[in-house]
Every structure is written in structure tokens, then in C-alpha cells.
Design an enzyme around this catalytic site. Structure first.
Site, PDB file in Angstrom:
ATOM      1  N   CYS A 196       0.826  -1.231   0.000  1.00 26.79           N
ATOM      2  CA  CYS A 196       0.000   0.000   0.000  1.00 26.79           C
ATOM      3  C   CYS A 196       0.854   1.272   0.000  1.00 26.79           C
ATOM      4  O   CYS A 196       0.380   2.325  -0.408  1.00 26.79           O
ATOM      5  CB  CYS A 196      -0.941   0.008   1.194  1.00 26.79           C
ATOM      6  SG  CYS A 196      -2.071  -1.394   1.160  1.00 26.79           S
ATOM      7  N   HIS A 216      -3.724   7.201   1.904  1.00 24.43           N
ATOM      8  CA  HIS A 216      -4.053   5.842   1.475  1.00 24.43           C
ATOM      9  C   HIS A 216      -5.463   5.535   1.983  1.00 24.43           C
ATOM     10  O   HIS A 216      -5.793   5.810   3.137  1.00 24.43           O
ATOM     11  CB  HIS A 216      -3.042   4.862   2.054  1.00 24.43           C
ATOM     12  CG  HIS A 216      -3.426   3.434   1.850  1.00 24.43           C
ATOM     13  ND1 HIS A 216      -3.793   2.959   0.627  1.00 24.43           N
ATOM     14  CD2 HIS A 216      -3.524   2.388   2.720  1.00 24.43           C
ATOM     15  CE1 HIS A 216      -4.102   1.670   0.749  1.00 24.43           C
ATOM     16  NE2 HIS A 216      -3.944   1.302   2.005  1.00 24.43           N
ATOM     17  N   ASN A 269     -10.240  -0.236  -0.692  1.00 27.35           N
ATOM     18  CA  ASN A 269      -8.782  -0.145  -0.573  1.00 27.35           C
ATOM     19  C   ASN A 269      -8.154  -0.720  -1.842  1.00 27.35           C
ATOM     20  O   ASN A 269      -8.254  -1.924  -2.083  1.00 27.35           O
ATOM     21  CB  ASN A 269      -8.351  -0.933   0.666  1.00 27.35           C
ATOM     22  CG  ASN A 269      -6.857  -0.868   0.915  1.00 27.35           C
ATOM     23  OD1 ASN A 269      -6.087  -0.478   0.050  1.00 27.35           O
ATOM     24  ND2 ASN A 269      -6.456  -1.276   2.114  1.00 27.35           N
TER      25      ASN A 269
END
Ligand code: UT7
Length: 322
Positions: A114, A249, A279
Site C-alpha cells: 500500500c 491511502h 482499498n
């Protein structure tokens, strides 16, 4: 003379198919209410068989090049941040390069899950400052739907697929303090088993599935993100009051709220796309950035903090004057 990496264009791409929480609840033992309350997610995009990490990356790149008013031949560095490459090798970046019709420039992938896009930004920043690159295409692209365990409701409801791309260009006299002002990246491999994939070429010879201890990741995320944002602001000689936008994020709306609260930032300063995209790992920061630039929220001259935290653990932040 200051040489800096400035953002000259952004683009993004999503798969054709959108899956709402209600649709997911028909296949998985979950509810729209649980997903919404715990994460803020209402829907996500899931790649079809002909949609790959590379094809999403290529679409996002074409849009970023168009926004930058550049041709693929102007690019001398391509980095794809991904944990879901088309193949173990070659790098997905080389597929993007070939599809765009650029032959010969430096092209490689970065694996920091990520945080991958942020790591790639720091690499580009360093290479541009060192005169090793002039126009770089930095892309976050993922098809996490391919590595999800669709029997595990604690993880499969959280992720989606997508890509975002940014053209970073050298500006030789960035006297007005435009472009990337500071970057700080960190990793702590002691926590690798809190968020990982249970396969790989040198262990199981399989691709594996994503595994996560969500609650522990959550706790580390809020602490690490608040800390690295302060550290990066200090490196740039700025304070929290100078921030116009946080482009985080997009893991969980509650992490975004908790981090903003910890730093005393207003919720309205945080770009939120997790509700629509879920996500998307390395793609989430450039996807959110492109969304907020295209809808007119982020304007030239604004100070942005990009931040991410993910498997490894890895985490980092970048301060940019857009
Ligand atoms: O991108 C990398 C970074 N990743 C993250 O930052 C993720 C961080 N973690 C999180 O976002 C949250 O921890 C989650 C959203 C993953 C989970 O939220 P939580 O509030 O920590 O819930 P929990 O894991 O403690 O589970 C609470 C309950 C459990 O039931 P019991 O044991 O209380 O009876 C779970 O079994 O919720 C249950 N549960 C579900 N129920 C319906 C877990 N997943 C689901 C589900 N639908 N999908």
C-alpha cells in the site's frame, strides 16, 4: 539552482464492473451495514478477466500523459508500484512501456504494497534531483481481487481494483517551492505477519491469498501515519497549518478520521475516496489525487500531504506543492 520534481499531469482508471455492498452480501456472509459502519466503503470495482494490472496502468498512464500534454516518447523513467503484477517477472512497468510505444527508457516495479506509490515518488524525486530522469511516469496499479480469499469476510470486503498515474517532471529553477518538497519512507519488517500473502515463488510456488490481522494493523496505522506526517512536514520546514489537503491511502474511513483528529486537521481537508473505490493498495493515493484534481478541489499552489501505510509494515509521506 534547485531542481525539483513537479506534478505535470495525473490520470486514473477503474475496472468496468462495480460491486456494491449489497451485491457482495449475496455471495459473502456480511451486510452493507457492517461494511459501511466499520470502513465507510459502499462499493468497489472488480477487474474482469481481460482487465489486468498492466491494462489499468496503461489506461491511467495515457490519461496522465494527456493531462501533462506529453507524448510517451517524452518519458525517460517508468515505475509501477504494485503487489499484484501481471507475472512474477518481467516487471509490469515494461509491459506499460511497450504498450505506450516508448522503447528504451528505464522501467521497473516497486513492491512496498500500500505504500508502494509513495516509495516510487521518493525514488523519482531522488532520480530527478540527481539528473538521472527528466519526465517520469509513476503509477500505482493493483488487481487485489485476484489475491483475496473470497471465503474470508474479514478481508475480502475491504479491497478493490484500480490504477492511478502521475507524470513528474524536472523543473530546474523551482524557486517558488513547487513540486515534491519532502519525502520520508519507513519499514518495520518485524510486523510482516500482520498483513501478508500466504504464498510466493520461493516458498509455496503459488500466488497465495491475502491475510490480515485488521485490528492490529489499524492501531499501528494511526500512530505511524500521524508520526510520519509530522516528520515530513518538519523536513519541508512547514507546519500543520500550512496543509491544504491530505491525500491519504484509502484503507478505512475510520483510520482517515482518527489520523486527522490526532493531528488536529479538519475532516474537510482530507480527500476521501474509500467509499467508492475501497482499498486499492498502491493505486489508492494516485487514484484519490487524480479524483480531487479533476473535480477541482485541489488547485495549483496547494500544499498536499500524500501518505500511506501497508504490509511490511511500510509507511511514508510526501509533501508536494501542486
Ligand atoms: O491497506 C493496508 C492497511 N489496512 C488497514 O489499514 C486495515 C485496518 N483495519 C481495519 O480497517 C479494521 O480493523 C477492519 C475493518 C478490518 C475490521 O474492523 P474492526 O472494527 O477491527 O472489527 P473486528 O475485526 O474486531 O471484528 C469485529 C466483529 C467480529 O465478530 P465478533 O468476534 O465480535 O463476534 C468479526 O467476526 O465483526 C465480525 N466481522 C464481520 N461481520 C460482518 C468481521 N468481518 C465482517 C464482515 N461482515 N465482513
Amino acid at each position: 539552482m534547485t531542481r525539483r520534481a513537479i506534478i505535470s499531469g495525473t490520470g486514473s482508471a477503474l475496472p468496468r464492473t462495480c460491486v456494491t455492498n449489497e451485491e457482495l452480501a449475496e455471495r459473502v456472509d456480511t451486510t452493507d451495514e457492517w461494511i459501511r459502519e466499520r470502513t465507510g466503503i459502499t462499493m468497489r470495482y472488480i477487474a474482469e478477466h481481460d482487465e489486468l494490472t498492466s491494462t489499468l496502468a496503461i489506461d491511467a498512464s495515457r490519461r496522465a500523459l494527456e493531462a501533462a500534454n506529453m507524448q510517451a516518447s517524452d518519458i525517460d523513467l517508468i515505475i509501477v508500484a504494485t503487489a499484484t503484477p501481471d507475472q512474477t517477472f518481467p516487471a509490469t512497468a515494461t509491459k506499460v512501456q511497450a504498450a505506450l510505444g516508448n522503447h528504451g527508457c528505464t522501467a521497473f516495479d516497486v513492491a512496498a504494497v500500500c505504500s508502494g506509490f509513495l516509495y516510487a515518488m521518493q525514488v523519482v524525486d531522488s532520480m530527478i534531483r540527481a539528473n538521472s530522469a527528466t519526465n517520469a511516469l509513476v503509477i500505482g496499479s493493483e488487481t487485489f481481487s485476484r489475491i483475496l480469499d473470497w471465503e474470508d469476510r474479514t478481508t475480502c470486503v475491504l479491497f478493490g481494483d484500480g490504477a492511478g498515474a502521475v507524470v513528474l517532471s524536472a523543473q530546474d529553477d523551482a524557486g517558488d517551492n513547487t513540486g515534491i518538497l519532502a519525502c520520508q519512507m519507513h519499514a518495520d519488517g518485524r510486523h510482516h505477519d500482520l498483513l501478508y500473502v500466504d504464498g510466493g515463488p520461493s516458498t509455496t510456488k503459488t500466488v497465495g491469498k491475502l491475510r490480515m490481522k485488521g485490528r492490529e494493523v489499524f492501531r499501528h496505522a494511526v500512530v505511524n501515519l500521524a508520526e510520519v506526517m509530522r516528520e515530513t512536514l518538519a523536513q519541508a520546514g512547514l507546519s500543520l497549518a500550512d496543509i491544504d489537503w491530505v491525500v491519504p491511502h484509502q484503507a478505512n474511513a475510520r483510520i482517515l478520521d482518527a489520523t486527522a483528529r490526532k493531528l488536529g486537521l479538519k475532516a474537510e481537508q482530507v480527500v476521501v475516496t474509500v467509499d467508492k473505490h475501497a482499498n486499492t493498495s498502491a493505486a489508492s493515493v494516485p487514484l484519490a489525487l487524480d479524483t480531487a484534481i479533476r473535480d477541482g478541489r485541489i488547485k495549483r499552489g496547494d500544499i498536499l500531504v500524500l501518505e500511506a501505510m501497508g504490509g511490511g509494515f511500510t509507511w511514508g509521506a510526501c509533501i508536494v506543492r501542486y
